[in-house]
Design a protein around this motif. Structure first.
Motif, PDB file in Angstrom:
ATOM      1  N   ALA A   1       0.835  -1.202   0.000  1.00 36.95           N
ATOM      2  CA  ALA A   1       0.000   0.000   0.000  1.00 36.95           C
ATOM      3  C   ALA A   1       0.873   1.258   0.000  1.00 36.95           C
ATOM      4  O   ALA A   1       0.542   2.260  -0.648  1.00 36.95           O
ATOM      5  N   GLN A   2       1.993   1.222   0.730  1.00 38.92           N
ATOM      6  CA  GLN A   2       2.915   2.361   0.727  1.00 38.92           C
ATOM      7  C   GLN A   2       3.458   2.604  -0.680  1.00 38.92           C
ATOM      8  O   GLN A   2       3.546   3.754  -1.138  1.00 38.92           O
ATOM      9  N   GLU A   3       3.814   1.525  -1.359  1.00 38.70           N
ATOM     10  CA  GLU A   3       4.372   1.657  -2.707  1.00 38.70           C
ATOM     11  C   GLU A   3       3.337   2.197  -3.679  1.00 38.70           C
ATOM     12  O   GLU A   3       3.649   3.016  -4.554  1.00 38.70           O
ATOM     13  N   ILE A   4       2.085   1.755  -3.544  1.00 36.70           N
ATOM     14  CA  ILE A   4       1.018   2.252  -4.411  1.00 36.70           C
ATOM     15  C   ILE A   4       0.804   3.743  -4.168  1.00 36.70           C
ATOM     16  O   ILE A   4       0.696   4.534  -5.121  1.00 36.70           O
ATOM     17  N   ALA A   5       0.744   4.149  -2.903  1.00 34.81           N
ATOM     18  CA  ALA A   5       0.547   5.569  -2.582  1.00 34.81           C
ATOM     19  C   ALA A   5       1.693   6.415  -3.130  1.00 34.81           C
ATOM     20  O   ALA A   5       1.469   7.499  -3.684  1.00 34.81           O
ATOM     21  N   GLU A   6       2.926   5.922  -2.984  1.00 31.94           N
ATOM     22  CA  GLU A   6       4.086   6.673  -3.473  1.00 31.94           C
ATOM     23  C   GLU A   6       4.037   6.826  -4.987  1.00 31.94           C
ATOM     24  O   GLU A   6       4.332   7.904  -5.529  1.00 31.94           O
ATOM     25  N   THR A   7       3.628   5.777  -5.696  1.00 29.67           N
ATOM     26  CA  THR A   7       3.544   5.844  -7.156  1.00 29.67           C
ATOM     27  C   THR A   7       2.464   6.821  -7.592  1.00 29.67           C
ATOM     28  O   THR A   7       2.659   7.615  -8.527  1.00 29.67           O
ATOM     29  N   ILE A   8       1.305   6.771  -6.940  1.00 29.55           N
ATOM     30  CA  ILE A   8       0.219   7.697  -7.286  1.00 29.55           C
ATOM     31  C   ILE A   8       0.674   9.140  -7.082  1.00 29.55           C
ATOM     32  O   ILE A   8       0.500   9.994  -7.965  1.00 29.55           O
ATOM     33  N   ALA A   9       1.249   9.423  -5.915  1.00 26.42           N
ATOM     34  CA  ALA A   9       1.645  10.801  -5.599  1.00 26.42           C
ATOM     35  C   ALA A   9       2.757  11.282  -6.526  1.00 26.42           C
ATOM     36  O   ALA A   9       2.668  12.376  -7.099  1.00 26.42           O
ATOM     37  N   ARG A  10       3.808  10.486  -6.666  1.00 20.14           N
ATOM     38  CA  ARG A  10       4.948  10.926  -7.478  1.00 20.14           C
ATOM     39  C   ARG A  10       4.569  11.096  -8.940  1.00 20.14           C
ATOM     40  O   ARG A  10       4.896  12.112  -9.564  1.00 20.14           O
ATOM     41  N   THR A  11       3.844  10.113  -9.483  1.00 18.59           N
ATOM     42  CA  THR A  11       3.468  10.195 -10.897  1.00 18.59           C
ATOM     43  C   THR A  11       2.547  11.378 -11.140  1.00 18.59           C
ATOM     44  O   THR A  11       2.704  12.118 -12.120  1.00 18.59           O
ATOM     45  N   GLY A  12       1.578  11.566 -10.243  1.00 17.69           N
ATOM     46  CA  GLY A  12       0.654  12.682 -10.401  1.00 17.69           C
ATOM     47  C   GLY A  12       1.365  14.021 -10.413  1.00 17.69           C
ATOM     48  O   GLY A  12       1.095  14.884 -11.256  1.00 17.69           O
ATOM     49  N   ILE A  13       2.297  14.219  -9.472  1.00 15.68           N
ATOM     50  CA  ILE A  13       3.029  15.481  -9.401  1.00 15.68           C
ATOM     51  C   ILE A  13       3.901  15.663 -10.639  1.00 15.68           C
ATOM     52  O   ILE A  13       3.989  16.762 -11.204  1.00 15.68           O
ATOM     53  N   GLU A  14       4.566  14.594 -11.082  1.00 15.73           N
ATOM     54  CA  GLU A  14       5.429  14.699 -12.259  1.00 15.73           C
ATOM     55  C   GLU A  14       4.626  15.061 -13.509  1.00 15.73           C
ATOM     56  O   GLU A  14       5.059  15.900 -14.314  1.00 15.73           O
ATOM     57  N   VAL A  15       3.458  14.454 -13.679  1.00 17.57           N
ATOM     58  CA  VAL A  15       2.613  14.787 -14.827  1.00 17.57           C
ATOM     59  C   VAL A  15       2.156  16.240 -14.741  1.00 17.57           C
ATOM     60  O   VAL A  15       2.172  16.986 -15.730  1.00 17.57           O
ATOM     61  N   LEU A  16       1.763  16.675 -13.548  1.00 12.67           N
ATOM     62  CA  LEU A  16       1.296  18.048 -13.353  1.00 12.67           C
ATOM     63  C   LEU A  16       2.386  19.053 -13.711  1.00 12.67           C
ATOM     64  O   LEU A  16       2.141  20.023 -14.453  1.00 12.67           O
ATOM     65  N   LEU A  17       3.594  18.846 -13.201  1.00  7.33           N
ATOM     66  CA  LEU A  17       4.683  19.783 -13.461  1.00  7.33           C
ATOM     67  C   LEU A  17       5.126  19.747 -14.917  1.00  7.33           C
ATOM     68  O   LEU A  17       5.579  20.759 -15.462  1.00  7.33           O
ATOM     69  N   ASP A  18       5.011  18.596 -15.555  1.00  3.49           N
ATOM     70  CA  ASP A  18       5.346  18.498 -16.971  1.00  3.49           C
ATOM     71  C   ASP A  18       4.328  19.237 -17.834  1.00  3.49           C
ATOM     72  O   ASP A  18       4.697  19.929 -18.791  1.00  3.49           O
ATOM     73  N   ARG A  19       3.051  19.116 -17.480  1.00  4.54           N
ATOM     74  CA  ARG A  19       2.000  19.774 -18.256  1.00  4.54           C
ATOM     75  C   ARG A  19       1.951  21.276 -17.992  1.00  4.54           C
ATOM     76  O   ARG A  19       1.647  22.064 -18.901  1.00  4.54           O
ATOM     77  N   LEU A  20       2.219  21.684 -16.743  1.00  2.79           N
ATOM     78  CA  LEU A  20       2.097  23.096 -16.341  1.00  2.79           C
ATOM     79  C   LEU A  20       3.405  23.541 -15.692  1.00  2.79           C
ATOM     80  O   LEU A  20       3.490  23.733 -14.478  1.00  2.79           O
TER      81      LEU A  20
END
Length: 436
Positions: A377-396
């Motif tokens: 569950a920790q690994e899933i949460a880390e992937t969701i958070a990190r990927t989401g932030i990386e996509v956000l910063l890449d798009r904006l």
């Protein structure tokens, strides 16, 4: 239940409480676990607690209920490492006869029920094995693909505006949409699950009705996946060789989704806040000296989403941090305070991160021991958070805070650390359309 006259002594509490006459206890005056200081600068509160009370603090919960808050890193490690002396067995609590049905912290503290979160000992381990194995089989590359696709979909909804509330519009919806997909809901049901969890998190008059709706969603999902198994967490739970009741499956699915939602949303929000308000960190991030992962790790040390976790209950009289803990006393885990314990900080100043903890994961943000957040569950949460932030910063890429940092407001809770809003601005861009 223990008669009132036989309740062992413990932390002092006032007689004014919603529990209808909880007795006053002799001893050191308790610290109320409420007030604006917990929402603004909780570390100031924790430092004062250490000076006046040491690593184990007598506290008073809303309603006048006594508990012990463990803020020492070593003491918290001791509690979480001894599941026999300090089990997560809410039935042991020596205050049950004073607890009203409408006590606002009851959903957080819980009642005895057959789920991974509210069982202890062998029964907890049975649930933990079943849930852990189902989560372990989430394929990392597939998970990242889900996160990227859903993050793009969310960003496409506001990228043309030039303004966004990064909490309501991004950090909150992303985790629940990913989790809903992982456990087996079709994407069309994701927004409804998000709505239910939002109503639960609000804790208002609609929270009880939202809890019932939440359970109904899970019961329907269980029936669908029993009839037509798929490559999802629910189907893998059903395929586990041990026998579980429908109630147990439903409660575990609710626990997985609810526990992973708000904490991951706050992890995203707190990380974005650090990036947008800390100039030193922002410069280091832009020139490649720090990464999104560095910011997320810093948040787990400094502003972990779960500041105080309820709870553990003493199975017998014992001593902890110089305090006499009595059978049935509630022991709260001060995860946020323990992470800033000076006794552990002095060993962490050789790192290269902003606070000397770059790459160090010895924090207690996910708790510790038998009842910690499961590693998958920790690994899933880390992937969701990190990927989401990386996509956000890449798009904006020119994302910037649109209000002074001093105007940002924290959630009104001593237990959870997160933002109520994070207004930002950026140069409008066209939707990608790739998610459709």
């Amino acid at each position: 239940m223990t008669p009132a006259s036989a309740v062992p002594p413990g932390p002092a509490v006032s007689t004014a409480n919603a529990g209808g006459g909880c007795p006053v206890r002799a001893g050191t005056a308790a610290v109320p676990l409420s007030g604006p200081e917990f929402h603004t600068e909780p570390q100031v509160v924790y430092r004062a607690m250490r000076r006046e009370h040491g690593p184990v603090v007598p506290v008073e919960l809303p309603g006048g209920f006594p508990a012990w808050l463990v803020i020492g890193y070593r003491e918290l490690h001791q509690v979480t490492s001894d599941g026999e002396l300090f089990p997560r067995d809410v039935a042991l609590w020596n205050q049950w006869e004073h607890v009203p049905e409408d006590w606002p912290l009851l959903p957080m503290v819980g009642r005895p029920m057959p789920s991974i979160y509210f069982t202890a000992g062998a029964e907890h381990r049975r649930h933990a094995v079943m849930v852990g194995q189902a989560l372990e089989e989430v394929e990392p590359f597939e998970l990242r693909g889900h996160c990227e696709q859903l993050a793009d979909r969310i960003i496409d909804g506001f990228c043309h505006r030039g303004t966004v509330d990064l909490i309501a519009d991004f950090a909150v919806p992303l985790p629940v949409l990913v989790l809903a997909r992982l456990i087996g809901f079709p994407d069309a049901d994701g927004p409804r699950i998000a709505e239910v969890l939002r109503d639960l998190a609000d804790g208002g008059s609609g929270a009880q009705e939202a809890h019932l709706r939440f359970g109904e969603h899970m019961r329907r999902l269980l029936a669908v996946r029993r009839a037509a198994p798929g490559p999802d967490v629910t189907s893998r739970m059903l395929a586990h060789p041990d026998a579980f009741t429908d109630e147990e499956y439903v409660l575990d699915l609710m626990a997985i989704t609810a526990a992973g939602h708000l904490t991951t949303a706050d992890w995203i929000g707190n990380s974005l806040r650090l990036m947008l308000t800390d100039d030193q960190f922002a410069v280091a991030l832009s020139d490649g000296r720090h990464s999104v992962a560095d910011a997320m790790n810093e948040v787990l040390w400094e502003e972990c989403p779960t500041q105080i976790l309820a709870g553990r209950w003493a199975s017998r009289d014992t001593r902890l941090g110089g305090r006499d803990i009595r059978t049935g006393d509630m022991v709260l885990l001060g995860l946020g305070a323990a992470n800033t314990d000076p006794h552990i900080r002095q060993h962490l100043q050789t790192g290269t991160g902003p606070s000397g903890r770059h790459g160090n994961s010895a924090h207690l943000a996910f708790s510790h021991g038998e009842y910690r957040c499961p590693f998958p569950a920790q690994e899933i949460a880390e992937t969701i958070a990190r990927t989401g932030i990386e996509v956000l910063l890449d798009r904006l890429p020119d994302l910037a805070l649109s209000v002074p940092a001093a105007e940002l407001v924290r959630r009104q809770s001593a237990f959870l650390r997160g933002m109520t809003a994070l207004p930002a601005r950026f140069t409008p861009v066209r939707p990608t359309g790739e998610h459709s």
